[in-house]
Each structure stands twice: as C-alpha cells, then as structure tokens.
Design a protein around this motif. Structure first.
Motif, PDB file in Angstrom:
ATOM      1  N   GLU A 107     -43.717  38.935  17.585  1.00 10.20           N
ATOM      2  CA  GLU A 107     -42.856  40.118  17.452  1.00 10.20           C
ATOM      3  C   GLU A 107     -42.986  40.782  16.076  1.00 10.20           C
ATOM      4  OE1 GLU A 107     -39.944  36.547  17.187  1.00 10.20           O
ATOM      5  OE2 GLU A 107     -41.677  37.131  18.400  1.00 10.20           O
ATOM      6  N   GLU A 108     -43.402  39.985  15.061  1.00 11.94           N
ATOM      7  CA  GLU A 108     -43.580  40.577  13.734  1.00 11.94           C
ATOM      8  C   GLU A 108     -44.729  41.584  13.726  1.00 11.94           C
ATOM      9  OE1 GLU A 108     -41.651  40.424  11.051  1.00 11.94           O
ATOM     10  OE2 GLU A 108     -40.292  39.223  12.273  1.00 11.94           O
ATOM     11  N   TYR A 109     -45.680  41.416  14.639  1.00 13.54           N
ATOM     12  CA  TYR A 109     -46.779  42.387  14.737  1.00 13.54           C
ATOM     13  C   TYR A 109     -46.220  43.781  15.010  1.00 13.54           C
ATOM     14  CZ  TYR A 109     -50.762  44.911  16.709  1.00 13.54           C
ATOM     15  OH  TYR A 109     -51.716  45.872  16.970  1.00 13.54           O
ATOM     16  N   THR A 110     -45.277  43.865  15.933  1.00 15.86           N
ATOM     17  CA  THR A 110     -44.682  45.164  16.284  1.00 15.86           C
ATOM     18  C   THR A 110     -44.070  45.829  15.062  1.00 15.86           C
ATOM     19  OG1 THR A 110     -44.211  44.384  18.521  1.00 15.86           O
ATOM     20  CG2 THR A 110     -42.961  46.292  17.748  1.00 15.86           C
ATOM     21  N   HIS A 111     -43.385  45.043  14.245  1.00 17.75           N
ATOM     22  CA  HIS A 111     -42.739  45.608  13.059  1.00 17.75           C
ATOM     23  C   HIS A 111     -43.762  46.027  12.010  1.00 17.75           C
ATOM     24  CE1 HIS A 111     -38.648  44.722  14.362  1.00 17.75           C
ATOM     25  NE2 HIS A 111     -39.139  43.609  14.866  1.00 17.75           N
ATOM     26  N   ARG A 112     -44.784  45.218  11.830  1.00 19.34           N
ATOM     27  CA  ARG A 112     -45.822  45.578  10.854  1.00 19.34           C
ATOM     28  C   ARG A 112     -46.501  46.892  11.224  1.00 19.34           C
ATOM     29  NH1 ARG A 112     -49.603  40.361   9.429  1.00 19.34           N
ATOM     30  NH2 ARG A 112     -48.069  39.015   8.404  1.00 19.34           N
ATOM     31  N   VAL A 113     -47.032  46.970  12.437  1.00 19.06           N
ATOM     32  CA  VAL A 113     -47.794  48.169  12.816  1.00 19.06           C
ATOM     33  C   VAL A 113     -46.879  49.378  12.967  1.00 19.06           C
ATOM     34  CG1 VAL A 113     -49.590  46.789  13.904  1.00 19.06           C
ATOM     35  CG2 VAL A 113     -47.731  47.707  15.319  1.00 19.06           C
ATOM     36  N   GLY A 114     -45.571  49.129  13.069  1.00 18.62           N
ATOM     37  CA  GLY A 114     -44.601  50.224  13.142  1.00 18.62           C
ATOM     38  C   GLY A 114     -44.405  50.976  11.847  1.00 18.62           C
ATOM     39  N   ARG A 115     -45.109  50.551  10.772  1.00 16.98           N
ATOM     40  CA  ARG A 115     -45.029  51.320   9.517  1.00 16.98           C
ATOM     41  C   ARG A 115     -45.885  52.584   9.597  1.00 16.98           C
ATOM     42  NH1 ARG A 115     -41.025  50.494   9.437  1.00 16.98           N
ATOM     43  NH2 ARG A 115     -41.213  48.935  11.055  1.00 16.98           N
ATOM     44  N   THR A 116     -46.744  52.670  10.600  1.00 20.72           N
ATOM     45  CA  THR A 116     -47.525  53.884  10.812  1.00 20.72           C
ATOM     46  C   THR A 116     -47.171  54.449  12.195  1.00 20.72           C
ATOM     47  OG1 THR A 116     -49.756  54.847  10.801  1.00 20.72           O
ATOM     48  CG2 THR A 116     -49.529  52.645  11.756  1.00 20.72           C
ATOM     49  N   ILE A 156     -25.505  47.688  21.398  1.00 23.85           N
ATOM     50  CA  ILE A 156     -26.806  47.083  21.086  1.00 23.85           C
ATOM     51  C   ILE A 156     -27.861  48.144  21.369  1.00 23.85           C
ATOM     52  CG2 ILE A 156     -28.462  45.268  21.646  1.00 23.85           C
ATOM     53  CD1 ILE A 156     -26.117  43.533  22.568  1.00 23.85           C
ATOM     54  N   GLY A 157     -28.583  48.554  20.336  1.00 21.55           N
ATOM     55  CA  GLY A 157     -29.597  49.600  20.485  1.00 21.55           C
ATOM     56  C   GLY A 157     -30.989  49.046  20.277  1.00 21.55           C
ATOM     57  N   ASN A 158     -31.836  49.227  21.262  1.00 19.45           N
ATOM     58  CA  ASN A 158     -33.216  48.745  21.214  1.00 19.45           C
ATOM     59  C   ASN A 158     -34.144  49.945  21.384  1.00 19.45           C
ATOM     60  OD1 ASN A 158     -35.334  47.270  23.692  1.00 19.45           O
ATOM     61  ND2 ASN A 158     -35.613  47.075  21.508  1.00 19.45           N
ATOM     62  N   ALA A 159     -34.968  50.192  20.390  1.00 20.78           N
ATOM     63  CA  ALA A 159     -35.891  51.330  20.462  1.00 20.78           C
ATOM     64  C   ALA A 159     -37.104  51.039  19.598  1.00 20.78           C
ATOM     65  CB  ALA A 159     -35.200  52.611  19.992  1.00 20.78           C
ATOM     66  N   LYS A 160     -38.173  51.754  19.868  1.00 26.13           N
ATOM     67  CA  LYS A 160     -39.416  51.527  19.146  1.00 26.13           C
ATOM     68  C   LYS A 160     -39.269  51.881  17.670  1.00 26.13           C
ATOM     69  CE  LYS A 160     -42.365  52.174  23.189  1.00 26.13           C
ATOM     70  NZ  LYS A 160     -43.521  52.868  23.779  1.00 26.13           N
ATOM     71  N   THR A 161     -40.184  51.339  16.851  1.00 29.51           N
ATOM     72  CA  THR A 161     -40.169  51.640  15.426  1.00 29.51           C
ATOM     73  C   THR A 161     -40.355  53.141  15.214  1.00 29.51           C
ATOM     74  OG1 THR A 161     -42.539  51.188  15.337  1.00 29.51           O
ATOM     75  CG2 THR A 161     -41.062  49.373  14.743  1.00 29.51           C
ATOM     76  N   GLY A 162     -39.667  53.672  14.209  1.00 30.08           N
ATOM     77  CA  GLY A 162     -39.804  55.087  13.878  1.00 30.08           C
ATOM     78  C   GLY A 162     -39.080  56.030  14.803  1.00 30.08           C
ATOM     79  N   SER A 163     -38.076  55.532  15.564  1.00 31.10           N
ATOM     80  CA  SER A 163     -37.391  56.380  16.547  1.00 31.10           C
ATOM     81  C   SER A 163     -35.996  56.824  16.091  1.00 31.10           C
ATOM     82  CB  SER A 163     -37.288  55.645  17.892  1.00 31.10           C
ATOM     83  OG  SER A 163     -36.587  54.424  17.733  1.00 31.10           O
ATOM     84  N   GLY A 164     -35.648  56.561  14.835  1.00 36.15           N
ATOM     85  CA  GLY A 164     -34.378  57.075  14.312  1.00 36.15           C
ATOM     86  C   GLY A 164     -33.176  56.197  14.558  1.00 36.15           C
ATOM     87  N   LYS A 165     -33.349  54.879  14.517  1.00 37.89           N
ATOM     88  CA  LYS A 165     -32.224  53.975  14.785  1.00 37.89           C
ATOM     89  C   LYS A 165     -31.164  54.048  13.685  1.00 37.89           C
ATOM     90  CE  LYS A 165     -34.958  50.366  15.457  1.00 37.89           C
ATOM     91  NZ  LYS A 165     -36.294  51.005  15.614  1.00 37.89           N
ATOM     92  N   THR A 166     -31.589  54.249  12.432  1.00 35.38           N
ATOM     93  CA  THR A 166     -30.618  54.313  11.327  1.00 35.38           C
ATOM     94  C   THR A 166     -29.628  55.451  11.532  1.00 35.38           C
ATOM     95  OG1 THR A 166     -32.260  53.400   9.807  1.00 35.38           O
ATOM     96  CG2 THR A 166     -30.344  54.464   8.825  1.00 35.38           C
TER      97      THR A 166
END
Length: 446
Positions: free
Chosen positions: A347-356, A24-34
């Motif tokens: 929690e959707e806020y985190t994903h939205r603003v994570g596009r930048t 289970i990997g939890n990391a901020k948006t844009g941190s290379g999870k893929t």
C-alpha cells in the motif's frame, strides 16, 4: 486556491460532516481530501470560534506543516489560528502556542501526547469538536496505538471523528464495521468505486536492474528522462553573488561549469528504504553534478523543511526521500517518481507514486526491480489491481558512464564514512529500542 468544482470526495463528505456525522473518506491521492475536512471545520468554527476546536493528527511532520498552510489559506477571512505540534521542534515554543488556544491544532500523535502529559493545566482538549485522522491507514497501526488510545481517553466523547485515506486497509474496515456507540450514528462512508487504486493519468513502469549497477541506471534516467516529462524541466536558478575568499569563488565557478554540462532533470522524487541510502544517493548525485537534496528522519526538522522548500521552489530538481515524504505531500508538477527500493508494504507504493499525477495532471512512476524484488512487485500489482509496464533501456548506453558512476559511488561512500553516518545510525537504533522499551510516545513518531 483556484477551486471551481468540488472533487468526488469533497462532494460526498462535506454535507455529512456539516450535518454532524462521523465520516470515513477514501479517495485517490491528489483528489482534495484535505479540503474535504478543512472546509466543514472552518464553516462550523465560524459559529463558535473559541478554544481548541479541531485536532488533526498526521503520521508525518511534513504533512502537518502542509495541512496548516492549507488551513491558513482557507481560513484567512476568519483569521483562523493554527498550531503545528510535531517532534524535532522546540517544545517550549509549542507549549506557549497551545496555551494561546489556537482554533486548529495539527499534530503528530507522539508530540501532542507528550504535551498533554507535561501540561500543568493551562490548556486541554475538552472543547475539541472535530478529530481528524489524516492518512488514517498509517495512523491505525500498532506504531501509533498507545498514543491514539491516550488521546481517545482525553478527547470529548461527543466529538465528530473523521478518517481520510487513499488506501483502504483492514484497520479501516474494522472501524467502518464497528457498531456505533450509544447516541451515535454509524459513520458516513465514501469509498472509491474504481478497482484500480492509482490515478489513470499516471504511467507506471518497472525496470529490471541488477542491484550492483542501479546507480548507473538511475544516472541514465535522470540525464535522459522520458519525453513525456521534458516539458516540466525548470530553468536553473540564478547564480548567487559570493563575497567569500577567491579560492572558494574559483571552486564554485568550476562546479557551476560542471553543472551546466549536464542538463538537470525535471522535478523528480526518488524513494528509498533507509536514511543512509537517501544520504548516499544525495552525495552520489551531487558528485555527478545533479542538484539533489535529502528528506529523511536523521535530519533536523529545519533541514527537512529546508529540503522541501528548495525542491518546491524548483531550486533543486531531485528530492531523495524515505517514506517520510510518501504521505500526503502536495508538490506542484512533480514529473517523475523513482522507487530505488520497493516499499516493504504494497500500500505504500500507492502513496509514493501519488506524489506525481496529482489533480488530474500526468505523471510517471518508475520502479527498480532487482533480483530480490520479484515477489514484491507481484504484491504491488495485486494491490493496485493493474500490471506495471516494463521500461526497456539500452544496457550499452546505460553502461557508457559506468566508470564515472563507479568513481562517484566510491566518493559518496567515503563521504558517509567520514561523516560517521553508520555510527550515528547505530546510536539512533539503540536509542529507539530504549524508547520503545520505556514506552515513551516520541519513539513512534516518524
């Protein structure tokens, strides 16, 4: 892909995945999870490159296409074969792809279950070694529960399973705390250490906006973007040659002249709650000579992919999206995210603003807070564990263009009415309700 140093989530998750453990990997948006799950899959696939080796599930179609692109780049030396199996595309063509047994299938749950139910045995998932739930917090909701239950029944029990998410929710907690099945270890868990859920390079603001003049505030921000975003402005596209009728040429020239009068904003994504709002704002901004395109579930899949391509290529600087664009999409140099509507779930806020502000770069998020949104903004601040800064704008300057914006509002509403968008929305809602009652899987797909 210019990868020189692994990120924290990659350093933590790749070794246990290579050793055969669930993760289970939890990391901020844009941190290379893929890349954290794609590289171990490709490494192990090279030793046994036969059959459908990995199934990657995503909640949205656009994310599925993006993951497939990354597998194609990373796996080019292995000649890795991928298939994207999502709604809105031709099922016969997808069935033929699946019969060719691609190494990696990237799918939305509803569509892959549809294929499994309609398949006459030419292919199956019996050789799947890896199951990945990307954006796992969204997948582990009641919306996708019937499809996931079906898939868990048909997938091999000895597979490796990995979940990746930017937001840790109670559903992820339940999986992490569950006792392991016989013969299995507890999953390796990598969880963010920071208390703040968003990245430090993201500047986050809110604007107190009366709901009836939101359009004027939006137009003002796009025409006068914050100074920190100006370096990301893109040159306008080269005019295309047009061989159509003279009358059309004349109209195009007039429109181009109007476009030139307004300097286009830096790459911006505007999030709203409903497809109708996305269509309305797109029409509004086009009327105001700001090049815009929409991304929402009432468009065909080709239209959705076309909108994304135009935005990614900087041909169009403004993408207006519902939450179908909030998950996982990695678009280079998005300068600003604007929340026209605040999300229903914090929690959707985190994903939205994570596009930048991705991959260590800076970015700006601006949320419109109307008289109805005070409770929502407090929930968001509690979720991300930080306070948003108020952005103050000169009301006098904002309202200078009120007459122009009001005219554009009327024209945009007339365009939606002429296109019978409201009628189509009602028909869609009826169909969706019928699908839900019938238990069809496709109804759950975004």
């Amino acid at each position: 892909m210019s990868i020189r140093i692994p990120t924290e989530v990659q350093t933590a998750c790749i070794p246990p995945l290579l050793s055969g453990r669930d993760c289970i990997g939890n990391a901020k948006t844009g941190s290379g999870k893929t890349i954290a799950f794609a590289l171990p899959i490709l490494q192990k696939l090279s030793a046994d490159p036969y059959g459908i080796y990995a199934l990657v599930l995503t909640p949205t179609r656009e994310l599925a296409f993006q993951i497939a692109e990354q597998f194609a780049v990373l796996g080019a030396a292995l000649n890795v074969q991928t298939a994207v199996v999502v709604g809105g595309m031709d099922m016969m063509a997808q069935a033929l792809e699946l019969e060719n047994r691609p190494h990696v299938v990237i799918a939305t749950p509803g569509r892959i279950v549809d294929h499994l139910r309609s398949s006459s045995g030419q292919w199956n998932l019996s050789r799947v070694t890896f199951l990945v739930l990307d954006e796992a917090d969204r997948l582990l909701t009641p919306t996708f529960a019937p499809e996931l239950s079906y898939l868990f029944d048909v997938l091999p029990k000895d597979r490796q399973t990995c979940l990746f998410t930017a937001t840790w929710t109670s559903s992820i907690d339940a999986v992490a705390d569950a006792p392991p099945k016989p013969g299995k270890q507890k999953p390796f868990i990598h969880r963010m250490k920071e208390m703040v859920e968003t990245v430090s390079t993201l500047k986050q603001h809110y604007i107190l906006v009366p709901s009836h003049v939101r359009e004027a505030y939006l137009f003002h921000i796009l025409c006068n973007p914050p100074e920190s975003t100006l370096h990301l402005r893109r040159a306008p596209p080269e005019p295309m040659k047009n061989n159509k009728k003279t009358q059309h040429n004349s109209r195009t020239k007039k429109q181009r002249k109007t476009d030139d009068e307004i300097e286009q904003p830096p790459p911006t994504i505007i999030f709203c709650a409903k497809p109708r709002t996305a269509a309305y704002l797109t029409s509004l901004l086009k009327t105001l000579s700001i090049r815009s395109t929409a991304l929402h579930s009432r468009l065909t899949q080709r239209e959705r992919l076309s909108s994304l391509s135009l935005f990614k290529a900087s041909v169009i600087p403004v993408l207006i999206s519902t939450d179908v664009g909030a998950r996982g999409l990695d678009i280079e140099d998005v300068a600003m995210v604007i929340n026209w509507d605040l999300p229903q779930e914090p929690e959707e806020y985190t994903h939205r603003v994570g596009r930048t502000a991705r991959a260590g770069k800076g970015g700006l998020a601006v949320s419109f807070v109307t008289e109805r949104d005070e409770e929502k903004i407090l929930e968001i601040e509690n979720r991300i564990n930080m306070k948003l800064d108020e952005m103050e704008l000169s009301e006098e300057k904002v309202l200078e263009k009120l007459n122009t914006v009001s005219t554009a509002k009327r024209l945009a509403n007339m365009e939606l009415h002429d296109a019978m968008f409201g009628k189509r929305e009602r028909i869609h809602q009826i169909k969706k309700a019928n699908l839900t009652l019938s238990g069809f899987a496709e109804g759950s797909e975004i």
